[in-house]
Design a protein around this motif. Sequence first.
Motif, PDB file in Angstrom:
ATOM      1  N   HIS A 522      67.250  14.102  92.336  1.00 29.56           N
ATOM      2  CA  HIS A 522      67.226  15.296  91.491  1.00 29.56           C
ATOM      3  C   HIS A 522      68.326  15.257  90.435  1.00 29.56           C
ATOM      4  CE1 HIS A 522      66.613  19.431  90.255  1.00 29.56           C
ATOM      5  NE2 HIS A 522      67.882  19.707  90.514  1.00 29.56           N
ATOM      6  N   GLN A 523      69.555  14.923  90.847  1.00 27.98           N
ATOM      7  CA  GLN A 523      70.661  14.902  89.888  1.00 27.98           C
ATOM      8  C   GLN A 523      70.462  13.817  88.839  1.00 27.98           C
ATOM      9  OE1 GLN A 523      74.271  14.586  92.218  1.00 27.98           O
ATOM     10  NE2 GLN A 523      74.579  16.819  92.189  1.00 27.98           N
ATOM     11  N   GLN A 526      68.100  15.036  86.306  1.00 27.67           N
ATOM     12  CA  GLN A 526      68.755  15.971  85.390  1.00 27.67           C
ATOM     13  C   GLN A 526      69.554  15.221  84.324  1.00 27.67           C
ATOM     14  OE1 GLN A 526      70.938  18.529  88.179  1.00 27.67           O
ATOM     15  NE2 GLN A 526      69.530  20.207  87.712  1.00 27.67           N
ATOM     16  N   ARG A 530      68.826  15.256  80.256  1.00 26.22           N
ATOM     17  CA  ARG A 530      69.800  15.596  79.216  1.00 26.22           C
ATOM     18  C   ARG A 530      69.804  14.538  78.110  1.00 26.22           C
ATOM     19  NH1 ARG A 530      72.837  17.441  83.734  1.00 26.22           N
ATOM     20  NH2 ARG A 530      73.906  15.422  83.932  1.00 26.22           N
TER      21      ARG A 530
END
Length: 591
Positions: A522-523, A526, A530
């Motif tokens: 998940h990170q 992200q 970005r």
Amino acid sequence: MNAIRLRFLLIAAAVLLMSQTPVPDLWITNLNYIGLFAIASLGVVLLTGVAGLTSFGQAAFVGLGAYASAYISSVQGISPWLGLFLGLAITASVALVLALLTLRMSGHYLPLATIAWALALYYTMSNMEFLGKYDGLLSIPPLSIGSLALTHERAYCLVIWTVALIAAAGVLRLLDSRPGRAIRALHGGSVMAEAMGVSTFGYKVKVFLIAALLASVSGWLFAHFQRAINPSPFSLGKGIEYLFMAVLGGVGSVWGAFTGATVIKLLEDQIQVWLPRFIGTGNYELPVLGAIVVLLLKHAPKGLWPYLEPWLPKLLAIGQRKRDWEAAAALPLRDKPQQGQTLLEVVEVRKVFGGLVAVNDVSFDIKAGEIVGLLGPNGAGKSTTFNLITGVASLSNGRVRLLGEEIGGLPSRLIARRGVSRTFQHVKMLPEMSVLENVALGGYLRSHAGILRSVAGLARDEERRLFREAERQLERVGLREQMHEPAGNLALGQARLMEIARALCADPVLLLLDEPAAGLRHQEKQSLGRVLRQLKGEGMSLLLVEHDMEFVMDLTDRIVVMEFGTKLMEGTPAEVQASPQVRAAYLGMEH
């Protein structure tokens, strides 16, 4: 002082000291043969260890160089120095023909082909009357420098090792350069290299020629050192021995060639001394040598040099690349299309594998400054469509146009030249190269230095410009702090960001990302999101292939959805989310 330069100076000083001190003549003789073998093995390291092209024919090229110079100097009375150039010319001509005939082969066919032509060259040399057939040529004159004839082994030692160290320095410079990175990509990274604009077949031919020319130089020195030659040292068995030297020493390392040559030569001498004491007379040397080599490789599969290198003084350790490119000029940028201009047109593309239609008449377009998603469940044909656009797969039908120019059916390297850059579904990188070097490979088409300029050290300014750009792209994706790490140490999310930086280093007009979020936590998703939003804000045009609908919904301007190789629908993210057809495709729901 540069660590590599210091290493060369220390080796040169050791050879000079040994050749001029009263050590036994046998030591000098062995040192001469080690130098000769190392020069030929350097070619094997470059060809097999770096480029991944297994060859058993290196000894045949040694023979071409030896016989060419021996014949014109002993029979025709022409200077051995002219013999060097004749040998190089003949070797280059033969090697070029053989390369064009065999280097398109893959798998086990290439090694078999090298065995075939090595045998052919050996028997050709052995049966030529003017070359003395199996008896060879005698009374070969020594090399001379001015009026000084090199009739003593200690004088030859200096010449042989000067050539050997110059050859090693040239190969090291080559590998640490623009063409060197392309050569290193040949071993397991050909598809990626082609997508960066590298002609992989062209570089295979060039590496093959370099290896052959190194062998030819070794043969020239060998002929005038021995003062007599016959075909035996140029047989297939000797070609296998050169391969042994490279593999045993460390086939991926320049210094492995010297290590392997030293170990094989000393083992041969010791076997000849000790073997008769245990099993009497007989030709058992080669089987015993082979058994020893197998045992050594069992315990040192990467060769001996990686085990020896840590024992060197720390002063000789090679550190990370010196960051000396801050003041370098920026690389030139290509002209970009105006926002909203039609950038890519995919018109009824079709791909058939046997009787299976993988992509069935799919059409869509991309405008400049737009991000288009190509979505669908696993097996929908997204990656195949992606590969048709980038030239990795050939079109069965349809057209692909970039800025109005037909690119469908072109090789991927030519499509890359027109400004299309890509990443891969499964990360493709060179794990032993640094992150910085991997990204610099993406700027291959924005630089121009060739092999000769790189070996001569004339491409340093361009290299600085290239590494400045690579660092800028790594900073753009948030990986600047990792730029000196081996790429193989990166986590999956970081590796995907590195691939994006490499693609951006090409200064593309269109960036294609093949499932960049696949396998990410998940990170990591992200962080990737970005970066893609940043690129979108900078006006980059992207085609994003994904099966993760949630990931792309707030990134894309339009989405094309595929199912079973066909185009299911096209629309805005909101329209796609609301479509019962798409829900059925993803969830298997009736509608």
